[in-house]
Design an enzyme around this catalytic site. Structure first.
Site, short mmCIF file in Angstrom:
data_model
loop_
_atom_site.label_atom_id
_atom_site.label_comp_id
_atom_site.label_asym_id
_atom_site.label_seq_id
_atom_site.Cartn_x
_atom_site.Cartn_y
_atom_site.Cartn_z
N GLU A 86 -1.40 -8.25 6.74
CA GLU A 86 -0.10 -8.60 6.13
C GLU A 86 1.05 -7.79 6.75
OE1 GLU A 86 -0.19 -8.63 1.80
OE2 GLU A 86 1.96 -8.28 1.71
N LYS A 264 -1.78 -4.82 -7.12
CA LYS A 264 -2.13 -5.41 -5.82
C LYS A 264 -1.35 -4.69 -4.71
CE LYS A 264 -1.97 -8.58 -2.32
NZ LYS A 264 -1.08 -8.63 -1.14
N ASP A 280 -16.42 0.52 1.38
CA ASP A 280 -16.71 -0.64 0.53
C ASP A 280 -15.46 -0.92 -0.32
OD1 ASP A 280 -17.50 -2.44 -1.36
OD2 ASP A 280 -19.40 -1.44 -1.83
N HIS A 378 9.39 -9.36 5.55
CA HIS A 378 8.40 -10.33 6.02
C HIS A 378 9.03 -11.28 7.04
CE1 HIS A 378 4.82 -9.89 3.48
NE2 HIS A 378 5.64 -9.43 2.57
C1 MEV Z 1 2.65 -8.14 -1.72
O1 MEV Z 1 1.52 -8.04 -0.89
C2 MEV Z 1 2.66 -6.98 -2.72
C3 MEV Z 1 3.77 -7.03 -3.75
O2 MEV Z 1 3.76 -8.30 -4.41
C4 MEV Z 1 3.55 -5.90 -4.72
C5 MEV Z 1 4.48 -5.91 -5.91
O3 MEV Z 1 4.94 -7.00 -6.29
O4 MEV Z 1 4.68 -4.82 -6.48
C6 MEV Z 1 5.15 -6.92 -3.09
#
Ligand code: MEV
Length: 424
Positions: A86, A264, A280, A378
């Site tokens: 990413e 995430k 892992d 991005h």
């Molecule tokens: C994208 O890979 C991760 C985010 O969505 C994390 C977040 O929203 O805090 C930008």
């Protein structure tokens, strides 16, 4: 203060050509010529090595391996390898790490590396008596467990305790034993599973019941790591941004839909380092999310607050079951090299670095989300890919990217039009 050679603060690293980045990394981590060659060679895992790792091998798949610069952790500068597909993640980690370098940098601590093995016992005629027998036999059970891994015991680890829980389930009442094992520098799954399997027949006898599952728990809540950082409000863009980051965190802490995405973002950093050193990462993900829901409400793994001076304070606490012995980390050539680049000699050190990256990554996402949004970063990389696809080369790439971003229409047809115009 880190000397120039030891410093992870590399200004303009992202603008350098790949060869220059490799040579800087090589110099700072004292890599051999062979290791340096491995970095540029695209993967580092031979087909024979891959064939020894899993079944039915037909090939390997390579990921980009980047270096997050600027990290200072407990006063020590670290270059951090990250493997991830990413865009923006490595840049965000490096940028935030730069803002967190004050004093000792990111402060990290960890508990002893204790993992939990679970033994599920069913059909016990007298559960009180079963527990009494287990408690009385605890020393022998631990001794038997430790006989399974004399090397671990020699290095100061081994089975430490047996705890029990009675749980009510849809399949009736169950006695669950937790075998606590200090895994030192190993992740520990093999050792813990072997120990649990070995104890099963003895537990059958002691309880008069029937042992069913004997397996490690990925909710590694006895193997925790904690990272703390401090960012001056002016470095972040002012007190308003500090307030907004805190409000963004409060959203995640209150709402599972947001918490999943927030966490995430933390795992973007944690897993990218995990992949670079062949850990892992499924176990890490499982442990992190289960820990985030430990009080019955899924929430944020991190906490952001404003101190009395209006500056930002961040804390991340999470399980981090990683190992640097007995796993693929020592046999995968690139993973071994990545460990060397980080200068890691203990599993706890690796766990602490990963938490520091997770915390920096979290702030990178929140800072972008409360200001320009995350698409901005991005889209720049996307624009770069588009202009290259449209035929831009050399110096023209940068110019075409600028023009494409400026146009506000980051699409392939627009990239083609710009590249054609710039080529004259
Ligand atoms: C994208 O890979 C991760 C985010 O969505 C994390 C977040 O929203 O805090 C930008």
């Amino acid at each position: 203060m880190a000397s120039d050679k030891e410093s992870s603060r590399i200004s303009g690293f992202y603008k350098m050509p790949v060869e220059k980045r490799i040579s800087i990394t090589s110099e700072k981590a004292a890599l051999t010529t062979e290791e340096e060659r491995l970095l540029g060679s695209g993967g580092g895992l031979g087909i024979e090595e891959a064939d020894r790792m899993i079944e039915n091998v037909i090939g390997t798949i390579a990921y980009p391996l980047g270096i997050a610069a600027n990290f200072r952790i407990n006063g020590k500068d670290r270059l951090v390898p990250m493997a991830i597909e990413e865009p923006s993640v490595v840049a965000a980690a490096s940028n935030m790490a730069r803002l967190m370098r004050g004093d000792e940098g990111i402060r990290v601590t960890s508990t002893d590396p204790v993992m939990i093995g679970q033994i599920q016992v069913l059909d016990i005629p007298d559960i009180e008596n079963a527990m009494k027998n287990i408690i009385e036999a605890k020393a022998e059970l631990l001794e038997l467990a430790n006989q399974q891994d004399p090397v671990l015991v020699r290095f100061g680890g081994g089975a430490r305790d047996i705890q029990h829980r009675i749980i009510q389930t849809e399949a009736g009442e169950m006695l669950i034993l937790h075998l606590l094992v200090d895994c030192r520098d190993a992740m520990g799954a093999n050792t813990v599973n072997t120990m649990c399997e070995t104890l099963a027949p003895v537990v059958n006898e002691l309880t008069g019941g029937r042992v069913l599952l004997r397996i490690i728990s990925n909710l590694a809540d006895k193997r925790l790591v904690r990272a703390e950082c401090f960012v001056k409000s002016e470095d972040l863009g002012g007190e308003k941004i500090v307030d907004d980051v805190v409000a963004a965190w409060a959203f995640a802490n209150a709402d599972p839909y947001r918490a999943a995405t927030h966490n995430k973002g933390i795992m973007n950093g944690v897993v990218a380092v995990a992949l670079a050193v062949a850990q892992d990462h499924r176990a890490l993900e499982a442990g992190a999310h289960a820990y985030a829901a430990r009080d019955g409400h899924y929430s944020s793994l991190s906490k952001w607050s404003k101190d009395d001076n209006g500056d930002l304070v961040g804390v991340l606490e999470m399980p981090m079951a990683v190992g640097i012995v007995g796993g693929v980390t020592r046999t995968h050539p690139t993973a071994r090299l990545a460990l060397k680049v980080m200068g890691v000699s203990k599993a706890a050190e690796l766990a602490e670095i990963m938490a520091a990256v997770g915390l920096a990554q979290n702030l990178g996402a929140l800072r972008a989300l409360v200001s320009e949004g995350i698409q901005h970063g991005h889209m720049r990389l996307h624009a770069r890919n588009l202009v290259v696809m449209a035929g831009a080369e050399g110096d023209l790439i940068g110019k075409a990217v600028e023009a494409l971003v400026e146009s506000g229409e980051i699409r392939f047809d627009k990239a083609q039009e710009i590249v054609k115009r710039l080529k004259g």
